[in-house]
Motif scaffolding. Sequence first.
Motif, PDB file in Angstrom:
ATOM      1  N   ALA A 176      -1.364 -14.262   0.277  1.00 52.04           N
ATOM      2  CA  ALA A 176      -0.379 -13.174   0.197  1.00 52.04           C
ATOM      3  C   ALA A 176      -0.949 -11.866   0.744  1.00 52.04           C
ATOM      4  O   ALA A 176      -0.204 -11.035   1.279  1.00 52.04           O
ATOM      5  N   LEU A 177      -2.267 -11.688   0.619  1.00 50.16           N
ATOM      6  CA  LEU A 177      -2.915 -10.440   1.025  1.00 50.16           C
ATOM      7  C   LEU A 177      -3.704 -10.597   2.326  1.00 50.16           C
ATOM      8  O   LEU A 177      -4.556  -9.767   2.642  1.00 50.16           O
ATOM      9  N   ALA A 178      -3.436 -11.656   3.078  1.00 49.33           N
ATOM     10  CA  ALA A 178      -4.260 -12.023   4.239  1.00 49.33           C
ATOM     11  C   ALA A 178      -4.399 -10.877   5.248  1.00 49.33           C
ATOM     12  O   ALA A 178      -5.497 -10.611   5.746  1.00 49.33           O
ATOM     13  N   GLU A 179      -3.302 -10.208   5.547  1.00 50.96           N
ATOM     14  CA  GLU A 179      -3.359  -9.143   6.557  1.00 50.96           C
ATOM     15  C   GLU A 179      -4.233  -7.991   6.084  1.00 50.96           C
ATOM     16  O   GLU A 179      -5.077  -7.473   6.834  1.00 50.96           O
ATOM     17  N   ASP A 180      -4.033  -7.589   4.827  1.00 49.61           N
ATOM     18  CA  ASP A 180      -4.859  -6.518   4.264  1.00 49.61           C
ATOM     19  C   ASP A 180      -6.325  -6.938   4.177  1.00 49.61           C
ATOM     20  O   ASP A 180      -7.229  -6.140   4.462  1.00 49.61           O
ATOM     21  N   MET A 181      -6.591  -8.176   3.768  1.00 48.52           N
ATOM     22  CA  MET A 181      -7.967  -8.640   3.639  1.00 48.52           C
ATOM     23  C   MET A 181      -8.661  -8.706   4.991  1.00 48.52           C
ATOM     24  O   MET A 181      -9.863  -8.464   5.093  1.00 48.52           O
ATOM     25  N   GLU A 182      -7.903  -9.008   6.035  1.00 52.97           N
ATOM     26  CA  GLU A 182      -8.487  -9.003   7.377  1.00 52.97           C
ATOM     27  C   GLU A 182      -8.944  -7.594   7.741  1.00 52.97           C
ATOM     28  O   GLU A 182     -10.019  -7.393   8.318  1.00 52.97           O
ATOM     29  N   ALA A 183      -8.133  -6.607   7.366  1.00 51.63           N
ATOM     30  CA  ALA A 183      -8.502  -5.212   7.608  1.00 51.63           C
ATOM     31  C   ALA A 183      -9.719  -4.820   6.777  1.00 51.63           C
ATOM     32  O   ALA A 183     -10.603  -4.085   7.254  1.00 51.63           O
ATOM     33  N   VAL A 184      -9.774  -5.298   5.543  1.00 50.28           N
ATOM     34  CA  VAL A 184     -10.925  -5.022   4.678  1.00 50.28           C
ATOM     35  C   VAL A 184     -12.193  -5.606   5.287  1.00 50.28           C
ATOM     36  O   VAL A 184     -13.233  -4.938   5.364  1.00 50.28           O
ATOM     37  N   ASN A 185     -12.123  -6.838   5.750  1.00 51.75           N
ATOM     38  CA  ASN A 185     -13.295  -7.495   6.326  1.00 51.75           C
ATOM     39  C   ASN A 185     -13.767  -6.791   7.603  1.00 51.75           C
ATOM     40  O   ASN A 185     -14.977  -6.681   7.845  1.00 51.75           O
ATOM     41  N   ARG A 186     -12.827  -6.313   8.395  1.00 51.09           N
ATOM     42  CA  ARG A 186     -13.193  -5.554   9.602  1.00 51.09           C
ATOM     43  C   ARG A 186     -13.937  -4.281   9.216  1.00 51.09           C
ATOM     44  O   ARG A 186     -14.950  -3.923   9.827  1.00 51.09           O
ATOM     45  N   LEU A 187     -13.407  -3.599   8.220  1.00 43.93           N
ATOM     46  CA  LEU A 187     -14.022  -2.349   7.774  1.00 43.93           C
ATOM     47  C   LEU A 187     -15.411  -2.604   7.176  1.00 43.93           C
ATOM     48  O   LEU A 187     -16.349  -1.829   7.407  1.00 43.93           O
ATOM     49  N   ILE A 188     -15.550  -3.674   6.422  1.00 44.98           N
ATOM     50  CA  ILE A 188     -16.849  -4.025   5.847  1.00 44.98           C
ATOM     51  C   ILE A 188     -17.879  -4.257   6.948  1.00 44.98           C
ATOM     52  O   ILE A 188     -19.000  -3.728   6.900  1.00 44.98           O
ATOM     53  N   ARG A 189     -17.498  -5.039   7.956  1.00 42.60           N
ATOM     54  CA  ARG A 189     -18.440  -5.318   9.044  1.00 42.60           C
ATOM     55  C   ARG A 189     -18.814  -4.037   9.801  1.00 42.60           C
ATOM     56  O   ARG A 189     -19.958  -3.848  10.205  1.00 42.60           O
TER      57      ARG A 189
END
Length: 333
Positions: A17-30
């Motif tokens: 359900a949160l896939a799009e937001d989590m992708e953004a989170v992972n990009r920011l983390i990296r």
Amino acid sequence: MSLDDKAQKPHDRLAEALAEDMEAVNRLIRERMASENAPRIPEVTAHLIEAGGKRLRPMLTLAAANLCGYTGRYHVHLAATVEFIHTATLLHDDVVDESQQRRGRPTANLLWDNKSSVLCGDYLFARSFQLMTETGNMRVLEILSNASATISEGEVLQLTAARDLATTEEIYLKVVRGKTAALFSAATEVGAVIAGASDEQVRALYTYGDALGVAFQIVDDYLDYAGAADVIGKNTGDDFRERKLTLPVIKAVALADAEERAFWSRTIEKGQQEVGDLEHAMKLMAHHGALAATRADALAWAERARDALAILPQQPLREMLEELALYVVARIR
């Protein structure tokens, strides 16, 4: 609820359900764990961050923000902040505990050294504060900085209480609320705050995260004595062998007679363990109903988490959070 049935895992549905937001989170983390001047930092941090964790805490932040109707972008910053704080504490924990394995892989302190783990953990803490200040929300900064201090307090308190038979359930709960629940509750609370939720909704999501975190830790403590090795991912009784004074033991010690107390003192406080001691410890816990009482506590905390969500909008994300509370205790039902 079967733990082996992927269709029944609410954190998987939450991730979808949160896939799009989590992708953004992972990009920011990296992006933010990079370092131009010290290449060892991304090496060490990536080893742990990319190790396949469920990212549960940042998902809680995203879920809380979305549940409260947030449409901005700073919930991504806050979710990354929460993951950085979590990863920093793991790097520090592995040094303190002299751990050799984390998530089925060698720990960073084993692959590199203790100094690298501690300093990279410090770097992630610093990065987390940079991220949270970018939101421009002082209340968010207060919540997450307080949580960081509480986590450190919990770690230090555990050092002094872990092998002391005078440790009470009240002290145990302070440790759990510090080490585990503080970041769960901060994760859900800041999601609500950044969304501009009402005070009542903010309190509800704080209570949910706090109760979920406490239930999460109590279940771990229970399963160390009552779980199968293939379910818990470690050997049954590891906490006993490591002389950890967890809730089942605290409950048994509280009801112990003089002879039983001498046993606990020898095995936990003094570390003089012999063949058959684990089996005897299990018998004492069974005799005093310590495991049954621990199980009841975990279920009660999970129910408290579910109840806290009652004032929030009835929608799929709320249902997933409710199911997550049930999932945490599913292995002991």
